[in-house]
Design a protein around this motif. Structure first.
Motif, short mmCIF file in Angstrom:
data_model
loop_
_atom_site.label_atom_id
_atom_site.label_comp_id
_atom_site.label_asym_id
_atom_site.label_seq_id
_atom_site.Cartn_x
_atom_site.Cartn_y
_atom_site.Cartn_z
N ALA A 323 8.85 -7.24 8.19
CA ALA A 323 8.95 -6.84 6.79
C ALA A 323 8.67 -5.35 6.66
O ALA A 323 7.57 -4.89 7.02
CB ALA A 323 7.97 -7.65 5.94
N VAL A 324 9.60 -4.60 6.13
CA VAL A 324 9.48 -3.14 6.11
C VAL A 324 8.37 -2.66 5.18
O VAL A 324 7.86 -1.54 5.34
CB VAL A 324 10.81 -2.48 5.72
N ASP A 325 7.97 -3.49 4.22
CA ASP A 325 6.86 -3.12 3.33
C ASP A 325 5.58 -3.87 3.65
O ASP A 325 4.58 -3.73 2.94
CB ASP A 325 7.24 -3.37 1.86
N GLY A 326 5.60 -4.68 4.71
CA GLY A 326 4.41 -5.39 5.14
C GLY A 326 3.97 -6.45 4.14
O GLY A 326 4.74 -6.90 3.27
N MET A 327 2.72 -6.87 4.27
CA MET A 327 2.15 -7.87 3.36
C MET A 327 2.13 -7.34 1.93
O MET A 327 1.94 -6.15 1.69
CB MET A 327 0.72 -8.20 3.80
N LYS A 328 2.31 -8.27 0.98
CA LYS A 328 2.26 -7.90 -0.43
C LYS A 328 1.23 -8.73 -1.18
O LYS A 328 0.93 -9.86 -0.79
CB LYS A 328 3.63 -8.06 -1.08
N ILE A 329 0.69 -8.16 -2.28
CA ILE A 329 -0.22 -8.87 -3.19
C ILE A 329 0.44 -8.87 -4.56
O ILE A 329 0.73 -7.80 -5.12
CB ILE A 329 -1.58 -8.15 -3.27
N ASN A 330 0.70 -10.05 -5.09
CA ASN A 330 1.35 -10.17 -6.40
C ASN A 330 2.62 -9.33 -6.47
O ASN A 330 2.90 -8.66 -7.48
CB ASN A 330 0.38 -9.76 -7.51
N GLY A 331 3.36 -9.34 -5.36
CA GLY A 331 4.63 -8.63 -5.33
C GLY A 331 4.53 -7.14 -5.04
O GLY A 331 5.56 -6.45 -5.01
N LYS A 332 3.32 -6.64 -4.84
CA LYS A 332 3.13 -5.21 -4.58
C LYS A 332 2.67 -4.98 -3.15
O LYS A 332 1.89 -5.75 -2.59
CB LYS A 332 2.10 -4.63 -5.54
N ALA A 333 3.12 -3.89 -2.56
CA ALA A 333 2.65 -3.50 -1.24
C ALA A 333 1.17 -3.15 -1.29
O ALA A 333 0.63 -2.83 -2.37
CB ALA A 333 3.45 -2.30 -0.72
N LEU A 334 0.50 -3.22 -0.16
CA LEU A 334 -0.94 -2.92 -0.13
C LEU A 334 -1.21 -1.51 -0.60
O LEU A 334 -2.21 -1.26 -1.30
CB LEU A 334 -1.47 -3.14 1.29
N GLU A 335 -0.35 -0.56 -0.25
CA GLU A 335 -0.55 0.83 -0.66
C GLU A 335 -0.34 1.03 -2.15
O GLU A 335 -0.72 2.07 -2.70
CB GLU A 335 0.40 1.75 0.13
N GLN A 336 0.25 0.03 -2.83
CA GLN A 336 0.39 0.06 -4.29
C GLN A 336 -0.78 -0.58 -5.00
O GLN A 336 -0.93 -0.44 -6.23
CB GLN A 336 1.65 -0.70 -4.71
N SER A 337 -1.60 -1.31 -4.27
CA SER A 337 -2.64 -2.14 -4.87
C SER A 337 -3.98 -1.40 -4.91
O SER A 337 -4.30 -0.61 -4.02
CB SER A 337 -2.80 -3.43 -4.06
#
Length: 420
Positions: A323-337
């Motif tokens: 996955a190019v954006d890696g794991m997500k939280i509530n549809g957001k990348a970790l760097e967005q969270s």
């Protein structure tokens, strides 16, 4: 008689081995440190001396011989220019220096090892082409002419010396982890999924590292089973604009036998103004890492080392390493969270406690504190990247890199410091 002779022969071998072991583990005289590395002049550009230095982007101890070390350069002397960099000496080859602290307590160079491609030809520090680990940087010569690329080029930043005599090196392009022979010939190149090098892979998300902010640190666990790499800063996941958690960066582990990877979160103190640089192992779970900014020590620079522990941290690889954006939280990348969102999702970063503040402890002056080696007994060897003695004048040209406190040109220096 034959048995007696054989017994005497075996005893002599045993005594010789014991003598070797003793000599390899005797106390090393570090009392003359800090001490600069010996350097020659690499070039003179615009009246500025470019020293044949740069050793200290990464450092590692010899795996069996106490008092011996390896330090590595990065891609070579360069300055920022337009949409890329000027490579001031395009023929420069990233190089390992093997040295020891001799009986008098002085730094003594044993040999230099230039890095080479699989065919045994010296590589350069030129960027990789598209598909091979490109960062999008354009390389220019000192005169402003556009240079080419190098399939095997490396912006080397860290080094590990293995017990079999080979080296593992990580860099800021791919980011790549490259396995080199004892003579510096490439054996394997491990890159993120989607980068066209080698068969064993790192998680795809790591390819979203910021240019010039790739895998800045790497070490091997004491059991020799795993490489542990640190990404320098927050990556551009999913994009540069949307990567809003500027204190979040990642640690990746690579199992050398199986190729399995794991990822962990690291919370920086200073966000994008700071860098997570080298890492060195205390145990298979506990490590020391560098956090620094880009200022000189006397100008309020941050040069700290933290103890971290992976044992209670969450693996944030997710279910798909491709996955190019890696794991997500509530549809957001970790760097967005935010960290609150990450905590609410049940994810824990690595624990960290301050081990030493070099500016407070030593009055450390260098800006690029980039290499550490744990010596045991709460002692740490410390190294700096001197940038080959040059800095950027702000107009795409080199100037002498001067330490403001002493007025001297910056040079690679080894220190020893006690840590908490």
């Amino acid at each position: 008689m034959k048995k007696l002779l054989l017994s005497a022969f075996m005893l002599s071998i045993l005594m010789a081995c014991n003598d070797d072991d003793h000599s390899n583990n005797q106390d090393i005289n570090y009392s003359k440190l800090p001490q600069e590395f010996p350097f020659s002049k690499l070039a003179t550009l615009s009246g500025v001396d470019v020293i044949n230095g740069g050793f200290g982007s990464g450092a590692t101890a010899h795996p069996t011989r106490k008092g011996e070390f390896y330090v590595i350069t990065d891609r070579g002397p360069n300055v920022t220019y337009q949409n890329g960099i000027k490579i001031l000496v395009p023929s420069f080859t990233p190089t390992i220096m093997h040295f020891k602290i001799n009986a008098e307590g002085n730094i003594e160079v044993i040999k230099y090892i230039k890095l080479k491609n699989p065919s045994g030809q010296p590589i350069t520090g030129l960027p990789n082409p598209v598909g091979m680990g490109s960062t999008g940087e354009v390389a220019y010569g000192a005169d402003g002419s556009v240079l080419g690329t190098d399939n095997y080029g490396l912006d080397s930043e860290s080094i590990v010396a293995a017990t079999d005599g080979t080296f593992w090196v990580s860099d800021e392009y791919g980011p790549h982890i490259v396995h080199y022979s004892a003579d510096g010939v490439e054996l394997e190149r491990i890159s993120p999924i989607g980068v066209n090098t080698g068969t064993r892979k790192l998680p795809a998300v790591l390819a979203k590292r910021r240019p010039n902010r790739g895998m800045e640190g790497m070490c091997m666990t004491p059991d020799g089973k795993m490489l542990v790499g640190t990404m320098q800063s927050t990556m551009y996941v999913p994009t540069k604009v949307l990567a809003t958690n500027t204190t979040l960066t990642r640690i990746v582990t690579f199992d050398l036998a199986t190729g399995q990877t794991k990822q962990y979160l690291y919370k920086q103190d200073g966000g994008t103004s700071d860098s997570v640089c080298d890492i060195t192992a205390i145990s298979n779970a506990e490590f020391l890492v560098i956090e620094r900014d880009g200022r000189f020590g006397s100008q309020g620079g941050v040069k700290k080392v933290y103890r971290i522990n992976l044992s209670q941290a969450s693996d944030v690889t997710g279910t798909d390493v491709a996955a190019v954006d890696g794991m997500k939280i509530n549809g957001k990348a970790l760097e967005q969270s935010t960290w609150d969102e990450i905590t609410a999702a049940g994810l824990k970063p690595v624990s960290k406690t301050l081990a030493v503040d070099l500016v407070a402890k030593l009055g450390y002056e260098h800006d690029k504190f980039e290499g550490i080696v744990y010596l045991g007994n709460n002692k740490l060897a410390v190294f700096n990247d001197d940038d080959f003695g040059v800095a950027d004048d702000g107009n795409g040209n080199p100037k002498a890199k001067i330490l403001p406190k002493t007025g001297k040109q910056d040079k690679g220096t080894m220190y020893i410091v006690d840590i908490q």
